[in-house]
Scaffold this motif. Structure first.
Motif, short mmCIF file in Angstrom:
data_model
loop_
_atom_site.label_atom_id
_atom_site.label_comp_id
_atom_site.label_asym_id
_atom_site.label_seq_id
_atom_site.Cartn_x
_atom_site.Cartn_y
_atom_site.Cartn_z
N ALA A 5 0.83 -1.21 0.00
CA ALA A 5 0.00 0.00 0.00
C ALA A 5 0.86 1.25 0.00
CB ALA A 5 -0.93 -0.01 1.22
N ASN A 6 1.92 1.24 0.79
CA ASN A 6 2.84 2.38 0.84
C ASN A 6 3.56 2.56 -0.50
OD1 ASN A 6 4.40 4.34 2.78
ND2 ASN A 6 5.97 3.30 1.60
N LEU A 7 3.93 1.44 -1.14
CA LEU A 7 4.60 1.49 -2.44
C LEU A 7 3.69 2.13 -3.49
CD1 LEU A 7 6.92 0.58 -4.39
CD2 LEU A 7 5.66 -1.57 -4.66
N LEU A 8 2.44 1.69 -3.52
CA LEU A 8 1.50 2.19 -4.52
C LEU A 8 1.17 3.67 -4.31
CD1 LEU A 8 -0.98 -0.83 -4.65
CD2 LEU A 8 0.69 -0.20 -6.39
N ALA A 9 0.82 4.01 -3.06
CA ALA A 9 0.33 5.36 -2.78
C ALA A 9 1.44 6.41 -2.76
CB ALA A 9 -0.43 5.37 -1.46
N ASP A 10 2.59 6.07 -2.18
CA ASP A 10 3.64 7.07 -1.97
C ASP A 10 4.81 6.92 -2.94
OD1 ASP A 10 2.14 8.09 0.11
OD2 ASP A 10 3.11 6.83 1.61
N THR A 11 5.42 5.74 -2.96
CA THR A 11 6.62 5.55 -3.79
C THR A 11 6.31 5.72 -5.27
OG1 THR A 11 7.45 3.97 -2.14
CG2 THR A 11 8.53 4.00 -4.30
N LEU A 12 5.22 5.10 -5.73
CA LEU A 12 4.83 5.21 -7.13
C LEU A 12 3.91 6.40 -7.40
CD1 LEU A 12 4.19 1.44 -7.97
CD2 LEU A 12 6.27 2.79 -8.34
N SER A 13 3.56 7.12 -6.33
CA SER A 13 2.73 8.34 -6.43
C SER A 13 1.42 8.10 -7.16
CB SER A 13 3.52 9.45 -7.15
OG SER A 13 4.72 9.75 -6.46
N LEU A 14 0.78 6.96 -6.89
CA LEU A 14 -0.51 6.64 -7.50
C LEU A 14 -1.69 7.17 -6.70
CD1 LEU A 14 0.19 2.97 -8.70
CD2 LEU A 14 0.31 5.11 -10.02
N GLY A 15 -1.41 7.74 -5.53
CA GLY A 15 -2.47 8.36 -4.74
C GLY A 15 -3.08 7.41 -3.72
N PRO A 16 -3.80 7.96 -2.74
CA PRO A 16 -4.34 7.14 -1.65
C PRO A 16 -5.49 6.22 -2.05
CG PRO A 16 -5.09 9.42 -1.47
CD PRO A 16 -4.07 9.40 -2.56
N VAL A 17 -6.02 6.35 -3.27
CA VAL A 17 -7.07 5.44 -3.72
C VAL A 17 -6.49 4.15 -4.27
CG1 VAL A 17 -9.10 5.19 -5.23
CG2 VAL A 17 -8.56 7.41 -4.24
N SER A 18 -5.22 4.18 -4.69
CA SER A 18 -4.61 3.01 -5.34
C SER A 18 -4.61 1.75 -4.48
CB SER A 18 -3.19 3.34 -5.80
OG SER A 18 -2.39 3.78 -4.72
N PRO A 19 -4.38 1.82 -3.15
CA PRO A 19 -4.46 0.59 -2.36
C PRO A 19 -5.84 -0.05 -2.40
CG PRO A 19 -3.29 2.29 -1.14
CD PRO A 19 -3.88 2.95 -2.34
N PHE A 20 -6.89 0.75 -2.53
CA PHE A 20 -8.24 0.21 -2.60
C PHE A 20 -8.48 -0.49 -3.94
CE2 PHE A 20 -8.28 3.70 0.39
CZ PHE A 20 -8.99 3.17 1.46
N ASP A 21 -7.89 0.05 -5.00
CA ASP A 21 -7.98 -0.63 -6.30
C ASP A 21 -7.22 -1.96 -6.26
OD1 ASP A 21 -9.44 1.48 -7.33
OD2 ASP A 21 -7.67 2.54 -8.06
N ALA A 22 -6.06 -1.96 -5.61
CA ALA A 22 -5.30 -3.21 -5.47
C ALA A 22 -6.09 -4.23 -4.66
CB ALA A 22 -3.96 -2.92 -4.79
N ALA A 23 -6.76 -3.75 -3.62
CA ALA A 23 -7.60 -4.65 -2.80
C ALA A 23 -8.70 -5.28 -3.64
CB ALA A 23 -8.19 -3.89 -1.62
N SER A 24 -9.30 -4.50 -4.54
CA SER A 24 -10.35 -5.02 -5.41
C SER A 24 -9.83 -6.15 -6.29
CB SER A 24 -10.92 -3.90 -6.29
OG SER A 24 -11.52 -2.90 -5.50
N CYS A 25 -8.62 -5.97 -6.82
CA CYS A 25 -8.02 -7.01 -7.67
C CYS A 25 -7.74 -8.29 -6.87
CB CYS A 25 -6.73 -6.49 -8.28
SG CYS A 25 -6.93 -5.09 -9.41
N VAL A 26 -7.22 -8.13 -5.67
CA VAL A 26 -6.92 -9.28 -4.82
C VAL A 26 -8.20 -10.03 -4.46
CG1 VAL A 26 -6.08 -9.97 -2.56
CG2 VAL A 26 -4.78 -8.32 -3.91
N LEU A 27 -9.23 -9.28 -4.10
CA LEU A 27 -10.51 -9.89 -3.74
C LEU A 27 -11.13 -10.60 -4.94
CD1 LEU A 27 -11.93 -6.98 -1.56
CD2 LEU A 27 -11.28 -9.25 -0.73
N GLY A 28 -10.99 -10.01 -6.13
CA GLY A 28 -11.50 -10.65 -7.34
C GLY A 28 -10.81 -11.98 -7.61
N LEU A 29 -9.50 -12.02 -7.42
CA LEU A 29 -8.75 -13.27 -7.60
C LEU A 29 -9.22 -14.33 -6.59
CD1 LEU A 29 -6.44 -14.94 -8.80
CD2 LEU A 29 -4.88 -13.81 -7.20
#
Length: 464
Positions: free
Chosen positions: A186-210
């Motif tokens: 989550a820290n990598l997505l939101a801060d390091t890659l600067s994808l914003g604080p919504v990106s961890p929630f999008d990643a969670a959606s993908c994981v839950l879908g799998l």
């Protein structure tokens, strides 16, 4: 980052390695290939489900602040989540028993994905809907999956003791390792890659879908009581009657509520406890330290549960007493030390002492989860398992909502003192549960074991 935090983390890591490597043949459960395949399938699914939950945790509050909401607005959003879990939880549990635990698990994935999608909107009403959906999903996470596992385990004819192996591994991986990795991702997505604080929630959606795909194609369905075509209301009443008429189930529910209520209160209070004067503390690193401590606890629990002659009813009394002592530490430290009154700076000596005691509490949390799962598998009837498990969460959600609403009304030491009292009550009720179940008290077990050991040093603890 201070050398203190890194050194403390490395000590815990070495301790975890020592606990894992120190296991003897007495600490291991001998299973078979069929069970290993079944267990691994469940663990993969459970870890994906927990990853979907953990990925969101670090950025929920921060995301709301980015949308411009104040502390009061955010507090109401959190209360909506716990309130939703309290109101709808029992009903979704009954639906899981009636219409199938596999369907309920798939529903969890869909509901939580929808909750994640609402995070893209800055509208307060949409975010409130997301919290309500998240509360429903949480109820399913802590009931449907465990209910499916227990029913499927016995349907396939596996040994009852093997359940403890699955429980301890699920907590070790899902509540420990996955939590640490999810926080870093989550820290990598939101801060390091600067994808914003919504990106961890999008990643969670993908994981839950799998995870949902794996459930749909590898899990079979199982139900609660299918002997009668009971209505949802009748099933609800039946579960309530079961709890009221069976002292052991009622005690188990009270114990769980007291511990979890204290645990969730701790989640809100540990930050101000460690930084009362706005000391600079590495929140993410301390969170990882807590999760590592929890992994140590779950590893210890696997050793305890592997010994059929040592029952969870016995050692959990000690766990609750130790937990009560650790959450009493802020009260004692505040009484025995004086604040420097200086703002900022590094963590103080009292803060370091509290961090140590909080890590011990997290070890107790790691022991608690697989142990309480094992106890629930023994005492909670199969026909209404999901419904009853969600009944247990009603007092927890009420307690947390009250704490959130009044978090600024009482000094932090009063809140920790209250939690310590609750945990002491849990130990007393645990002793009563053991007596009601016809077990020996912890003192009697210790006395008999030492007496037997004097004759035979290799003697195992007495069967209780």
């Amino acid at each position: 980052m201070e050398a203190f935090y890194i050194g403390f983390f490395l000590v815990l890591l070495l301790l975890l390695g020592a606990v894992e490597l120190g296991k003897s043949h007495k600490d291991r459960i001998i299973t078979n290939t069929a069970f290993s395949s079944f267990k691994n399938n469940y663990l993969v699914v459970y870890c994906l489900m927990m990853a979907g939950d953990w990925l969101q945790g670090p950025y929920v509050y921060f995301l709301y602040t980015q949308y411009g909401f104040n502390k009061g607005d955010i507090g109401r959003l959190f209360i909506a989540g716990f309130g939703s879990s309290m109101i709808f939880g029992t009903f979704v549990g009954s639906l899981a028993d009636k219409y199938g635990r596999k369907r309920a698990s798939v529903t969890y994935c869909i509901t939580y994905v929808l909750s994640c999608m609402t995070k893209h909107s800055p509208e307060y009403k949409v975010l409130m809907l997301g919290r309500i959906l998240g509360g429903i999903a949480t109820s399913l996470l802590f009931s449907a999956f465990e209910s499916w596992l227990v029913a499927e385990h016995f349907k396939r004819g596996f040994d009852a003791q093997w359940l403890s192996l699955t429980f301890s591994k699920a907590v070790f991986l899902g509540n420990g390792l996955v939590a640490i990795v999810s926080g870093l991702v989550a820290n990598l997505l939101a801060d390091t890659l600067s994808l914003g604080p919504v990106s961890p929630f999008d990643a969670a959606s993908c994981v839950l879908g799998l995870g949902m795909v794996i459930i749909m194609y590898t899990w079979s369905e199982n139900y609660g009581d299918v002997s009668e075509n009971k209505s949802l209301l009748d099933q609800f009443r039946g579960a309530a009657s079961t709890i009221a008429s069976d002292e052991k189930i009622a005690l188990l529910g009270a114990i769980q509520s007291l511990f979890e209520g204290s645990m969730y209160t701790f989640v809100f209070l540990w930050t101000p406890a460690l930084s009362p004067n706005d000391e600079e503390i590495p929140h993410g690193f301390i969170f990882a330290t807590f999760m590592l401590s929890s992994m140590i606890g779950s590893s210890l629990a696997s050793r305890l549960l592997a010994r059929s002659s040592l029952r969870a009813e016995v050692y959990m009394q000690v766990v609750f007493l130790v937990s009560a002592g650790t959450l009493l530490s802020p009260v004692l430290i505040n009484f025995l030390t004086t604040s420097s009154g200086e703002k900022g700076g590094s963590i103080s000596l009292p803060g370091k002492l509290q961090l140590f005691s909080f890590c011990v509490f997290e070890v107790c949390v790691g022991i608690f989860w697989p142990s309480i799962m094992k106890l629930r598998s023994q005492y909670v009837p199969e026909e209404s398992r999901s419904t009853i498990l969600n009944f247990f969460r009603i007092p927890v959600n009420i307690f947390v909502c009250v704490v959130l609403y009044n978090v600024n009304a009482f000094p932090i030491t009063i809140m920790f003192g209250m939690c310590s009292i609750f945990l002491f009550m849990a130990s007393v009720l645990q002793n009563r549960l053991m007596v009601a179940g016809g077990k020996q008290s912890a003192l009697e077990v210790s006395r008999n074991w030492f007496s037997e050991s004097a004759v035979d040093p290799e003697a195992e603890p007495l069967n209780i």
